[in-house]
Structure formats: C-alpha cells, structure tokens
Scaffold this active site. Structure first.
Site, PDB file in Angstrom:
ATOM      1  N   PHE A  11       0.918  -1.206  -0.133  1.00 50.80           N
ATOM      2  CA  PHE A  11       0.073  -0.060   0.027  1.00 50.80           C
ATOM      3  C   PHE A  11       0.824   1.153  -0.013  1.00 50.80           C
ATOM      4  O   PHE A  11       0.812   2.009  -0.746  1.00 50.80           O
ATOM      5  CB  PHE A  11      -0.982   0.032   1.224  1.00 50.80           C
ATOM      6  N   THR A  36       3.831 -11.210  -1.133  1.00 46.92           N
ATOM      7  CA  THR A  36       3.267 -11.733  -0.237  1.00 46.92           C
ATOM      8  C   THR A  36       1.911 -11.613  -0.593  1.00 46.92           C
ATOM      9  O   THR A  36       1.643 -10.792  -1.478  1.00 46.92           O
ATOM     10  CB  THR A  36       3.503 -11.428   1.419  1.00 46.92           C
ATOM     11  N   THR A 123       6.274   3.010  12.817  1.00 41.33           N
ATOM     12  CA  THR A 123       4.823   3.153  12.901  1.00 41.33           C
ATOM     13  C   THR A 123       4.647   3.874  14.309  1.00 41.33           C
ATOM     14  O   THR A 123       5.481   3.711  15.279  1.00 41.33           O
ATOM     15  CB  THR A 123       4.055   1.833  12.965  1.00 41.33           C
ATOM     16  N   GLU A 125       2.803   2.866  16.374  1.00 39.15           N
ATOM     17  CA  GLU A 125       2.164   1.762  17.353  1.00 39.15           C
ATOM     18  C   GLU A 125       3.389   1.521  18.301  1.00 39.15           C
ATOM     19  O   GLU A 125       3.193   0.483  19.134  1.00 39.15           O
ATOM     20  CB  GLU A 125       1.571   0.641  16.352  1.00 39.15           C
ATOM     21  N   TYR A 147       2.795  -7.349  16.502  1.00 38.55           N
ATOM     22  CA  TYR A 147       3.284  -6.407  15.134  1.00 38.55           C
ATOM     23  C   TYR A 147       4.106  -5.341  15.889  1.00 38.55           C
ATOM     24  O   TYR A 147       5.259  -5.020  15.180  1.00 38.55           O
ATOM     25  CB  TYR A 147       1.965  -5.970  14.411  1.00 38.55           C
ATOM     26  N   LYS A 151       8.172  -4.176  15.048  1.00 37.74           N
ATOM     27  CA  LYS A 151       8.530  -2.904  14.590  1.00 37.74           C
ATOM     28  C   LYS A 151       9.250  -2.214  15.754  1.00 37.74           C
ATOM     29  O   LYS A 151      10.520  -1.533  15.252  1.00 37.74           O
ATOM     30  CB  LYS A 151       7.289  -2.156  14.339  1.00 37.74           C
ATOM     31  N   ARG A 270     -10.607  -7.035  19.584  1.00 36.52           N
ATOM     32  CA  ARG A 270      -9.404  -7.412  19.606  1.00 36.52           C
ATOM     33  C   ARG A 270      -8.781  -7.781  20.665  1.00 36.52           C
ATOM     34  O   ARG A 270      -8.681  -6.777  21.684  1.00 36.52           O
ATOM     35  CB  ARG A 270      -8.529  -6.319  18.538  1.00 36.52           C
TER      36      ARG A 270
HETATM   37  P1  NAD Z   1       1.513  -3.631   3.168  1.00 37.72           P
HETATM   38  O1  NAD Z   1       1.145  -4.950   4.144  1.00 37.72           O
HETATM   39  O2  NAD Z   1       0.320  -3.039   2.226  1.00 37.72           O
HETATM   40  O3  NAD Z   1       2.725  -4.071   2.134  1.00 37.72           O
HETATM   41  C1  NAD Z   1       3.681  -4.726   2.639  1.00 37.72           C
HETATM   42  C2  NAD Z   1       4.598  -5.167   1.456  1.00 37.72           C
HETATM   43  O4  NAD Z   1       5.746  -5.781   1.735  1.00 37.72           O
HETATM   44  C3  NAD Z   1       3.964  -6.033   0.494  1.00 37.72           C
HETATM   45  O5  NAD Z   1       4.099  -5.657  -0.862  1.00 37.72           O
HETATM   46  C4  NAD Z   1       4.806  -7.425   0.728  1.00 37.72           C
HETATM   47  O6  NAD Z   1       4.733  -8.328  -0.464  1.00 37.72           O
HETATM   48  C5  NAD Z   1       6.266  -7.040   1.197  1.00 37.72           C
HETATM   49  N1  NAD Z   1       6.812  -7.813   2.017  1.00 37.72           N
HETATM   50  C6  NAD Z   1       6.266  -8.484   3.007  1.00 37.72           C
HETATM   51  N2  NAD Z   1       7.528  -9.201   3.389  1.00 37.72           N
HETATM   52  C7  NAD Z   1       8.429  -9.093   2.550  1.00 37.72           C
HETATM   53  C8  NAD Z   1       9.880  -9.646   2.533  1.00 37.72           C
HETATM   54  N3  NAD Z   1      10.253 -10.565   3.538  1.00 37.72           N
HETATM   55  N4  NAD Z   1      10.568  -9.384   1.538  1.00 37.72           N
HETATM   56  C9  NAD Z   1      10.172  -8.235   0.772  1.00 37.72           C
HETATM   57  N5  NAD Z   1       9.086  -7.781   0.549  1.00 37.72           N
HETATM   58  C10 NAD Z   1       8.354  -8.195   1.559  1.00 37.72           C
HETATM   59  O7  NAD Z   1       1.976  -2.540   4.160  1.00 37.72           O
HETATM   60  P2  NAD Z   1       1.867  -1.116   4.183  1.00 37.72           P
HETATM   61  O8  NAD Z   1       0.305  -0.586   5.072  1.00 37.72           O
HETATM   62  O9  NAD Z   1       2.118  -0.496   2.955  1.00 37.72           O
HETATM   63  O10 NAD Z   1       3.002  -0.646   5.307  1.00 37.72           O
HETATM   64  C11 NAD Z   1       4.192  -0.479   4.624  1.00 37.72           C
HETATM   65  C12 NAD Z   1       5.291   0.072   5.848  1.00 37.72           C
HETATM   66  O11 NAD Z   1       4.864   1.206   6.531  1.00 37.72           O
HETATM   67  C13 NAD Z   1       5.360  -1.093   6.976  1.00 37.72           C
HETATM   68  O12 NAD Z   1       6.643  -1.038   7.063  1.00 37.72           O
HETATM   69  C14 NAD Z   1       4.524  -0.586   8.047  1.00 37.72           C
HETATM   70  O13 NAD Z   1       4.759  -1.232   9.403  1.00 37.72           O
HETATM   71  C15 NAD Z   1       4.391   0.889   7.864  1.00 37.72           C
HETATM   72  N6  NAD Z   1       3.314   1.755   8.394  1.00 37.72           N
HETATM   73  C16 NAD Z   1       1.931   1.169   7.855  1.00 37.72           C
HETATM   74  C17 NAD Z   1       0.947   2.132   8.259  1.00 37.72           C
HETATM   75  C18 NAD Z   1      -0.312   1.876   7.716  1.00 37.72           C
HETATM   76  O14 NAD Z   1      -1.376   2.628   8.209  1.00 37.72           O
HETATM   77  N7  NAD Z   1      -0.534   1.068   6.768  1.00 37.72           N
HETATM   78  C19 NAD Z   1       1.112   3.097   9.277  1.00 37.72           C
HETATM   79  C20 NAD Z   1       2.487   3.231   9.797  1.00 37.72           C
HETATM   80  C21 NAD Z   1       3.682   2.354   9.339  1.00 37.72           C
HETATM   81  P1  TYD Z   2      -6.393  -1.465  11.386  1.00 42.81           P
HETATM   82  O1  TYD Z   2      -7.148  -0.850  10.045  1.00 42.81           O
HETATM   83  O2  TYD Z   2      -6.454  -2.968  11.619  1.00 42.81           O
HETATM   84  O3  TYD Z   2      -4.997  -0.865  11.874  1.00 42.81           O
HETATM   85  P2  TYD Z   2      -4.181  -0.762  13.186  1.00 42.81           P
HETATM   86  O4  TYD Z   2      -4.836  -1.732  14.046  1.00 42.81           O
HETATM   87  O5  TYD Z   2      -3.003  -0.881  12.744  1.00 42.81           O
HETATM   88  O6  TYD Z   2      -4.790   0.658  14.031  1.00 42.81           O
HETATM   89  O7  TYD Z   2      -7.822  -1.155  12.691  1.00 42.81           O
HETATM   90  C1  TYD Z   2      -7.667   0.331  12.901  1.00 42.81           C
HETATM   91  C2  TYD Z   2      -8.811   0.349  14.009  1.00 42.81           C
HETATM   92  O8  TYD Z   2     -10.155  -0.253  13.513  1.00 42.81           O
HETATM   93  C3  TYD Z   2      -8.381  -0.491  15.223  1.00 42.81           C
HETATM   94  O9  TYD Z   2      -8.772   0.363  16.484  1.00 42.81           O
HETATM   95  C4  TYD Z   2      -9.140  -1.787  15.029  1.00 42.81           C
HETATM   96  C5  TYD Z   2     -10.358  -1.253  14.413  1.00 42.81           C
HETATM   97  N1  TYD Z   2     -11.257  -2.395  13.386  1.00 42.81           N
HETATM   98  C6  TYD Z   2     -12.229  -2.586  13.539  1.00 42.81           C
HETATM   99  O10 TYD Z   2     -13.041  -2.190  14.444  1.00 42.81           O
HETATM  100  N2  TYD Z   2     -12.775  -3.635  12.624  1.00 42.81           N
HETATM  101  C7  TYD Z   2     -12.160  -4.231  11.760  1.00 42.81           C
HETATM  102  O11 TYD Z   2     -12.810  -5.078  11.040  1.00 42.81           O
HETATM  103  C8  TYD Z   2     -10.684  -3.945  11.749  1.00 42.81           C
HETATM  104  C9  TYD Z   2      -9.737  -4.662  11.059  1.00 42.81           C
HETATM  105  C10 TYD Z   2     -10.286  -2.959  12.462  1.00 42.81           C
END
Ligand code: NAD
Ligand code: TYD
Length: 332
Positions: A11, A36, A123, A125, A147, A151, A270
């Site tokens: 993403f 993945t 993150t 978190e 998770y 991190k 959760r």
């Molecule tokens: P995502 O799950 O959408 O994508 C993760 C990507 O990493 C995928 O393309 C997957 O194929 C690749 N990947 C997983 N394991 C791998 C490996 N061993 N080698 C190579 N590639 C691998 O994740 P995202 O939501 O885009 O998050 C990206 C980063 O940002 C992560 O490090 C996450 O901890 C951090 N982050 C995400 C959020 C959020 O809200 N999504 C917020 C803060 C930080």
């Molecule tokens: P999520 O998108 O999994 O992000 P994170 O746990 O990394 O913050 O969840 C965001 C919030 O939404 C979290 O407080 C859990 C809640 N949640 C629900 O209420 N229902 C759901 O089905 C999911 C996936 C998350």
C-alpha cells in the site's frame, strides 16, 4: 537519486514509488518485493513502463536477494517491507519477527557495508497506547501487539547501527494511513468495500478506540522530506492531527455511502486492543511538512477510488482474502 525501495508492491510503498517518480524526474527506483499476499504488482501498473523503474522479486531476509539488489548501486534504501496487520500478528507472530526484525537486520548490514543512507518506515504503534496527550520521539517504546513489538525491535536495531557503526539512518513513525491501494483487511478499505458489496461493517467492541488518520500521499511527502533532509540518526513522528473513534469513523463512511447505523455489526474486540494512538509531529512540521488533506477530502477521495476500482479489490476479496474473512467475521 537511485532509491532501493523494499515492499514497494504494498500500500504505502506503491504510493511512495509513484510519488517519487512524479516529483523527482532525475530519480530512479528499484523495487525489491517478495510479493506476499499483501504485495500486488497491479499497484504499480501505471509506472511499470517508466524506464526509471525496475522490479526485483525477492525477500529482504535472504542475503542473496538483498545483495543482488545492492549490485544496482542505490544511493539510499527505504524499507517498507513488513508484515503489517495487527490481527494476523496475533494469530501468527513468527512471520512478523522474521520479516520485520530479521529482514530489517539483513538490510541494515548490507546498507552499512555499501555506505548508503537507510530509511526505516516505522509506526506510531511502537509507543503503545496513550489516553491523553501525544508521544514525542523521545517517549519510551511500549508496544502491545506482536506487530508493534516486531516494529519496535526493528527501530532498536536501527538505533544500534547508528550508535555502534555510524550508519546514516533515519526512522519515520507515522500514524494510521488510508487511501488508494490499501489491502482490504485494514479497517477503512474493509468497511468501504463491505458496504459497496451490500454487507455490514464489523466494528470491534464498542468502537471507542481512537486512531489519527493520515492520507497516504501526505505520508509519502513526509517520508520523502526525511529521506532527503532528515538528520542522520533522527526519528520523525508523522501524524495528521485528525483523531477519531472507530465509531465516528464508521459513521463517516456510512454517511458517504448513503447507509444507516443498521449496517454496523458489533463483533468481539481484538485482544490487547490499544485504546488510542497519538504522536506529536512538531519535528517534521518544523521542516515545513503539513498534511494537505483533511479527513473529509481524503475519505471522499478514497471512497471514490474504491468505487471506481472494483477490478482491483473484487479479485482480492474473492481470492486469498475470502477464507481469512470467513474465518474471522463469519457472514458479516
Ligand atoms: P502492506 O502490508 O500493504 O505491504 C507490505 C509489502 O511488503 C508487500 O508488498 C509485501 O509483499 C512486502 N513484503 C512483505 N514481506 C516481505 C519480505 N520478507 N521481503 C520483501 N518484501 C516483503 O504494508 P503497508 O501498509 O504499505 O505498510 C508499509 C510499511 O509502513 C510497513 O513497514 C508498516 O509497518 C508501515 N506503516 C504502515 C501504516 C499503515 O497505516 N498502513 C502506518 C504506519 C506505518
Ligand atoms: P487496522 O486498520 O487494523 O489498523 P491498526 O490496528 O494498525 O490501527 O484497525 C484500525 C482500527 O479499527 C483499530 O482500532 C481496530 C479497528 N477495526 C475494527 O473495528 N474492525 C475491523 O474489522 C478492523 C480490521 C479494525
């Protein structure tokens, strides 16, 4: 700049690659991704033909895959690759330690050897939950989910490489992102696509947990800034300052899709669910960053994207994700 981006088919990584190629005409990107369940080459279909973009399928835990990527001679590494979903980390923590901790260690070692700048995508978190006020970059790390613990461990390894070996590294800790190309296991795309399919939205517990929602493009701009101008060894929090409870979030999504409260299905909470995340972003804001999207405009844009891109999410929801969903939520 030649950028090695890991996890670029996910993403935030895919949005970041699109952002960098658009903003910096001189830059080139090599995307190293294992593909993945969360990695989707379709996320970058529009940039695939750009001669400045290359893809290598590989695992950040595998020495050979990482070394091969470094033969491309990057100037910097931006590590997005990770297992990222809290609920999956509760049922399978091992995968998180492997990629998020050992994969980071592998990248740190090779980056040090090659003498390149390293950006760790972390993150909010890692700080754990806070009832009032906001965490600064100096706050202690108190992760609560497997998770977040993996991190946080990665962040500590980055810190140790800066202190012990003098690696040129920075860490970016952002709040919850949302926007196009987010895998539908995460709450916003899950709720939006469920409603588009005529289903209900599964809200954990009473929906009182608070998250600070950051539009993905705003995060990409912050990461790009820290990559180019961040102080070596620095940690940078990135939050939008747009906090709301999950119930408020669900209501905002329902309103945009013209649905009523009856579409909310309360489901069991959760385990270890963090009540509130909140970070103080003064440091990155003092470098000139601020979010350009308020939550209303970002959510409107996100809903529009999911409406117009059923061809992207429908195969995911009827494929790998279907079994996971049924096991988790039953027929919600
Ligand atoms: P995502 O799950 O959408 O994508 C993760 C990507 O990493 C995928 O393309 C997957 O194929 C690749 N990947 C997983 N394991 C791998 C490996 N061993 N080698 C190579 N590639 C691998 O994740 P995202 O939501 O885009 O998050 C990206 C980063 O940002 C992560 O490090 C996450 O901890 C951090 N982050 C995400 C959020 C959020 O809200 N999504 C917020 C803060 C930080
Ligand atoms: P999520 O998108 O999994 O992000 P994170 O746990 O990394 O913050 O969840 C965001 C919030 O939404 C979290 O407080 C859990 C809640 N949640 C629900 O209420 N229902 C759901 O089905 C999911 C996936 C998350």
């Amino acid at each position: 700049m030649r950028l090695l981006v890991t996890g670029g088919c996910g993403f935030i990584g895919s949005n970041f690659i699109r952002y960098v190629l658009g903003e910096h005409p001189e830059d080139e990107v090599l995307n190293l991704d294992k593909l993945t369940y969360a990695g989707n080459p379709l996320n970058l279909r529009d940039v695939e033909k750009d001669p400045r973009y290359q893809f290598q399928r590989g695992d950040i835990c595998e020495e050979e895959d990482v070394r091969k990527a470094f033969r491309w001679k990057p100037d910097a590494v931006v590590n997005f690759a990770a297992e990222t979903h809290v609920d999956r980390s509760i049922s399978d923590p091992e995968a998180f330690v492997r990629t998020d901790v050992l994969g980071t260690l592998r990248l740190l070692r090779v980056s040090l050897e090659a003498g390149v700048r390293y950006v760790q995508i972390s993150t909010d978190e890692v700080y754990g939950s806070i009832e009032e006020g906001s965490f600064t970059e100096e706050s202690p790390l108190r992760p609560n989910s497997p998770y977040a613990a993996s991190k946080a461990s990665a962040d500590l390894l980055v810190r140790s490489f800066v202190r012990t070996y003098g690696l040129d590294a920075v860490i970016v800790r952002s709040s919850n992102n949302y926007g196009p190309y987010q895998y539908p296991e995460k709450v916003i795309p899950l709720f939006v696509t469920n409603l588009l399919e005529g289903r209900k939205v599964p809200l954990y517990g009473e929906g009182r947990n608070v998250r600070d929602w950051l539009y993905v493009e705003d995060n990409c701009r912050a990461i790009d800034l820290v990559l180019r101008r961040g102080e070596s060894g620095g940690v940078y929090n990135v939050g939008a300052g747009q906090e709301m409870t999950n119930l408020e979030l669900a209501r905002a999504i329902l309103a945009l899709l013209g649905k009523g409260e009856e579409c909310i299905q309360h489901v069991p909470d959760r385990p270890g669910h963090d009540l509130r995340y909140s970070v103080d972003s003064t440091r990155v804001r003092s470098m000139g960053w601020e979010p350009r999207y308020d939550f209303r405009s970002g959510l409107r844009e996100t809903v529009r994207w999911y409406r117009e891109n059923e061809g992207w999410w429908k195969p995911i929801k009827s494929g790998e994700f279907r079994e996971y969903y049924l096991k988790r939520y039953g027929d919600v």
